[in-house]
Design a protein around this motif. Sequence first.
Motif, PDB file in Angstrom:
ATOM      1  N   MET A   1       3.577  12.720  82.093  1.00  0.00           N
ATOM      2  CA  MET A   1       4.746  13.027  81.245  1.00  0.00           C
ATOM      3  C   MET A   1       4.734  12.133  80.010  1.00  0.00           C
ATOM      4  SD  MET A   1       8.841  12.710  82.126  1.00  0.00           S
ATOM      5  CE  MET A   1       8.842  14.005  83.340  1.00  0.00           C
ATOM      6  N   LYS A   2       4.935  12.757  78.838  1.00  0.00           N
ATOM      7  CA  LYS A   2       5.023  11.980  77.602  1.00  0.00           C
ATOM      8  C   LYS A   2       6.253  11.091  77.621  1.00  0.00           C
ATOM      9  CE  LYS A   2       2.760  14.885  74.117  1.00  0.00           C
ATOM     10  NZ  LYS A   2       2.936  15.442  72.754  1.00  0.00           N
ATOM     11  N   ARG A   3       6.159   9.967  76.897  1.00  0.00           N
ATOM     12  CA  ARG A   3       7.312   9.076  76.759  1.00  0.00           C
ATOM     13  C   ARG A   3       7.983   9.225  75.397  1.00  0.00           C
ATOM     14  NH1 ARG A   3       9.753   6.795  80.937  1.00  0.00           N
ATOM     15  NH2 ARG A   3      10.450   5.105  79.558  1.00  0.00           N
ATOM     16  N   SER A   4       7.282   9.806  74.420  1.00  0.00           N
ATOM     17  CA  SER A   4       7.877  10.003  73.097  1.00  0.00           C
ATOM     18  C   SER A   4       7.254  11.218  72.432  1.00  0.00           C
ATOM     19  CB  SER A   4       7.689   8.761  72.221  1.00  0.00           C
ATOM     20  OG  SER A   4       6.326   8.589  71.888  1.00  0.00           O
ATOM     21  N   VAL A   5       8.003  11.793  71.483  1.00  0.00           N
ATOM     22  CA  VAL A   5       7.515  12.974  70.764  1.00  0.00           C
ATOM     23  C   VAL A   5       8.209  13.049  69.411  1.00  0.00           C
ATOM     24  CG1 VAL A   5       9.260  14.561  71.709  1.00  0.00           C
ATOM     25  CG2 VAL A   5       7.022  15.453  71.021  1.00  0.00           C
ATOM     26  N   ASN A   6       7.491  13.575  68.426  1.00  0.00           N
ATOM     27  CA  ASN A   6       8.016  13.772  67.071  1.00  0.00           C
ATOM     28  C   ASN A   6       7.991  15.269  66.776  1.00  0.00           C
ATOM     29  OD1 ASN A   6       8.724  13.640  64.393  1.00  0.00           O
ATOM     30  ND2 ASN A   6       6.965  12.461  63.722  1.00  0.00           N
ATOM     31  N   VAL A   7       9.146  15.851  66.475  1.00  0.00           N
ATOM     32  CA  VAL A   7       9.259  17.300  66.315  1.00  0.00           C
ATOM     33  C   VAL A   7       9.865  17.653  64.955  1.00  0.00           C
ATOM     34  CG1 VAL A   7      10.430  19.392  67.169  1.00  0.00           C
ATOM     35  CG2 VAL A   7       9.443  17.763  68.787  1.00  0.00           C
ATOM     36  N   PHE A   8       9.293  18.674  64.320  1.00  0.00           N
ATOM     37  CA  PHE A   8       9.847  19.268  63.103  1.00  0.00           C
ATOM     38  C   PHE A   8      10.422  20.631  63.456  1.00  0.00           C
ATOM     39  CE2 PHE A   8       9.307  22.476  59.809  1.00  0.00           C
ATOM     40  CZ  PHE A   8       9.955  21.913  58.727  1.00  0.00           C
ATOM     41  N   ALA A   9      11.632  20.939  62.944  1.00  0.00           N
ATOM     42  CA  ALA A   9      12.217  22.265  63.108  1.00  0.00           C
ATOM     43  C   ALA A   9      12.613  22.799  61.735  1.00  0.00           C
ATOM     44  CB  ALA A   9      13.429  22.231  64.035  1.00  0.00           C
ATOM     45  N   PRO A  10      12.418  24.102  61.514  1.00  0.00           N
ATOM     46  CA  PRO A  10      12.567  24.655  60.170  1.00  0.00           C
ATOM     47  C   PRO A  10      13.988  25.054  59.807  1.00  0.00           C
ATOM     48  CG  PRO A  10      11.808  26.362  61.644  1.00  0.00           C
ATOM     49  CD  PRO A  10      11.883  25.092  62.469  1.00  0.00           C
ATOM     50  N   ALA A  11      14.215  25.116  58.502  1.00  0.00           N
ATOM     51  CA  ALA A  11      15.430  25.724  57.968  1.00  0.00           C
ATOM     52  C   ALA A  11      15.401  27.226  58.233  1.00  0.00           C
ATOM     53  CB  ALA A  11      15.528  25.461  56.468  1.00  0.00           C
ATOM     54  N   THR A  12      16.563  27.844  58.103  1.00  0.00           N
ATOM     55  CA  THR A  12      16.673  29.278  58.341  1.00  0.00           C
ATOM     56  C   THR A  12      17.602  29.921  57.322  1.00  0.00           C
ATOM     57  OG1 THR A  12      18.341  28.690  60.005  1.00  0.00           O
ATOM     58  CG2 THR A  12      16.175  29.325  60.820  1.00  0.00           C
ATOM     59  N   VAL A  13      17.375  31.204  57.105  1.00  0.00           N
ATOM     60  CA  VAL A  13      18.285  32.025  56.306  1.00  0.00           C
ATOM     61  C   VAL A  13      19.001  32.960  57.266  1.00  0.00           C
ATOM     62  CG1 VAL A  13      18.453  33.837  54.539  1.00  0.00           C
ATOM     63  CG2 VAL A  13      16.879  31.903  54.214  1.00  0.00           C
ATOM     64  N   ALA A  14      20.310  32.808  57.386  1.00  0.00           N
ATOM     65  CA  ALA A  14      21.090  33.627  58.312  1.00  0.00           C
ATOM     66  C   ALA A  14      21.854  34.710  57.549  1.00  0.00           C
ATOM     67  CB  ALA A  14      22.070  32.765  59.089  1.00  0.00           C
ATOM     68  N   ASN A  15      22.273  35.721  58.285  1.00  0.00           N
ATOM     69  CA  ASN A  15      22.986  36.902  57.786  1.00  0.00           C
ATOM     70  C   ASN A  15      22.022  37.882  57.121  1.00  0.00           C
ATOM     71  OD1 ASN A  15      25.336  35.637  58.655  1.00  0.00           O
ATOM     72  ND2 ASN A  15      25.881  34.922  56.611  1.00  0.00           N
ATOM     73  N   VAL A  16      21.137  37.388  56.250  1.00  0.00           N
ATOM     74  CA  VAL A  16      20.156  38.223  55.541  1.00  0.00           C
ATOM     75  C   VAL A  16      20.868  39.386  54.854  1.00  0.00           C
ATOM     76  CG1 VAL A  16      17.815  39.167  55.654  1.00  0.00           C
ATOM     77  CG2 VAL A  16      18.589  37.601  57.428  1.00  0.00           C
ATOM     78  N   VAL A  17      21.870  39.037  54.098  1.00  0.00           N
ATOM     79  CA  VAL A  17      22.711  39.928  53.295  1.00  0.00           C
ATOM     80  C   VAL A  17      23.637  40.763  54.172  1.00  0.00           C
ATOM     81  CG1 VAL A  17      22.788  41.699  51.484  1.00  0.00           C
ATOM     82  CG2 VAL A  17      21.023  39.928  51.416  1.00  0.00           C
ATOM     83  N   CYS A  18      23.142  41.840  54.790  1.00  0.00           N
ATOM     84  CA  CYS A  18      24.036  42.764  55.499  1.00  0.00           C
ATOM     85  C   CYS A  18      24.214  42.434  56.975  1.00  0.00           C
ATOM     86  CB  CYS A  18      23.538  44.207  55.348  1.00  0.00           C
ATOM     87  SG  CYS A  18      21.803  44.433  55.829  1.00  0.00           S
ATOM     88  N   GLY A  19      23.459  41.481  57.507  1.00  0.00           N
ATOM     89  CA  GLY A  19      23.467  41.238  58.956  1.00  0.00           C
ATOM     90  C   GLY A  19      24.295  40.049  59.360  1.00  0.00           C
ATOM     91  N   TYR A  20      25.561  40.028  58.989  1.00  0.00           N
ATOM     92  CA  TYR A  20      26.448  38.892  59.256  1.00  0.00           C
ATOM     93  C   TYR A  20      26.447  38.532  60.737  1.00  0.00           C
ATOM     94  CZ  TYR A  20      30.803  36.189  59.573  1.00  0.00           C
ATOM     95  OH  TYR A  20      31.743  35.210  59.812  1.00  0.00           O
ATOM     96  N   ASP A  21      26.028  37.285  61.028  1.00  0.00           N
ATOM     97  CA  ASP A  21      26.005  36.703  62.379  1.00  0.00           C
ATOM     98  C   ASP A  21      25.003  37.352  63.327  1.00  0.00           C
ATOM     99  OD1 ASP A  21      27.776  34.691  61.844  1.00  0.00           O
ATOM    100  OD2 ASP A  21      29.381  35.408  63.157  1.00  0.00           O
ATOM    101  N   VAL A  22      24.198  38.326  62.860  1.00  0.00           N
ATOM    102  CA  VAL A  22      23.264  38.981  63.782  1.00  0.00           C
ATOM    103  C   VAL A  22      21.814  38.940  63.321  1.00  0.00           C
ATOM    104  CG1 VAL A  22      25.045  40.509  64.705  1.00  0.00           C
ATOM    105  CG2 VAL A  22      23.586  41.329  62.840  1.00  0.00           C
ATOM    106  N   LEU A  23      21.544  38.583  62.054  1.00  0.00           N
ATOM    107  CA  LEU A  23      20.169  38.533  61.567  1.00  0.00           C
ATOM    108  C   LEU A  23      19.850  37.157  60.992  1.00  0.00           C
ATOM    109  CD1 LEU A  23      19.783  41.963  59.708  1.00  0.00           C
ATOM    110  CD2 LEU A  23      18.731  41.326  61.887  1.00  0.00           C
ATOM    111  N   GLY A  24      18.609  36.721  61.139  1.00  0.00           N
ATOM    112  CA  GLY A  24      18.175  35.458  60.551  1.00  0.00           C
ATOM    113  C   GLY A  24      16.668  35.339  60.604  1.00  0.00           C
ATOM    114  N   PHE A  25      16.118  34.517  59.719  1.00  0.00           N
ATOM    115  CA  PHE A  25      14.683  34.256  59.758  1.00  0.00           C
ATOM    116  C   PHE A  25      14.426  32.802  59.394  1.00  0.00           C
ATOM    117  CE2 PHE A  25      15.462  35.795  55.440  1.00  0.00           C
ATOM    118  CZ  PHE A  25      14.745  34.897  54.644  1.00  0.00           C
ATOM    119  N   ALA A  26      13.272  32.298  59.826  1.00  0.00           N
ATOM    120  CA  ALA A  26      12.888  30.912  59.588  1.00  0.00           C
ATOM    121  C   ALA A  26      11.980  30.817  58.369  1.00  0.00           C
ATOM    122  CB  ALA A  26      12.179  30.347  60.816  1.00  0.00           C
ATOM    123  N   VAL A  27      12.036  29.658  57.695  1.00  0.00           N
ATOM    124  CA  VAL A  27      11.155  29.394  56.555  1.00  0.00           C
ATOM    125  C   VAL A  27      10.392  28.090  56.807  1.00  0.00           C
ATOM    126  CG1 VAL A  27      12.502  30.682  54.856  1.00  0.00           C
ATOM    127  CG2 VAL A  27      13.067  28.284  55.297  1.00  0.00           C
TER     128      VAL A  27
END
Length: 311
Positions: A1-27
Amino acid sequence: MKRSVNVFAPATVANVVCGYDVLGFAVNAPGDEVIMRLRDEPGVIITKISGDEGRLPYDPAKNTVSLSVQHYLNHIGRPDVGVEIELFKKMPIGSGLGSSSASTVAGLFAINTLMDSPLSKMELVPFAMKGEEMACGYGHADNVAPALLGGFVLVRSYEPLDIIKLPYPEELFCSIVFPQIDVPTRDARQIIRSKILLKDAVVQWGNVAGLVAGLYTKDIDLIARSMKDVIVEPVRSILIPDFYKLREIAMENGALSFGISGSGPSVFTFTRNEDDARIINEKLQKHFLWLDTESIAYRSPINAQGPIILD
């Protein structure tokens, strides 16, 4: 088992214009990093936060990262585990790009990795939603799901939670401009109308269905003509200076679409290539300067992988 880890997580664009609270994608950029270490004493603590200008709490019960990690440990039956967290904010807070989501997802992916990954990425989504509930008062998944899963995501249902990864044209490129004005997510949600006209709902349903169909068939023209919002954007656009002039500039320079990322104030476009995205960013930033508003620009294809281990 690892004792430490370094993680990156991406920003996202949510809603995607017409998809309020139901659509999103990562960049690909921006995003946040978390360094997590196991420690001998039980409990989750935060030892360092950088890049937040002192805005985020160290109290583990009030920080989205530590809160979601503790929920996760309780769920897998390991509340005895001790964890220390270093959070590196590499993206602006209050940008409409899923800042709290990126931090939370990085933390959850890190702790799941340290515990030898007993849960799938999909199974981590409800724990990330706990962090969103603390951040903005509502545990929506249109930021955390794409941040965790990568790619383009549809949240078909919240009760029960039903999340679908969508295909998309690989050549789609995204340009993002974040004007440095303050639009708190809670405030942006509160101005949305609680009742809408049936005729507007019909238009919105058609556009969401058209966008999903365009993604599946990789029909970029169908995607472009489906990205129209007659319900949320007309209200939220008043929070962004010269919104409709910005749209005009983007569309005149090769944008397939133009809209608000999440609750704003960031705006985004889809383009067919990186060159168009770069030109649009330059033009939009120039207009914001004319409005005496500083801005930060990003451009990226859709991020397919979600969080990654950096070390």
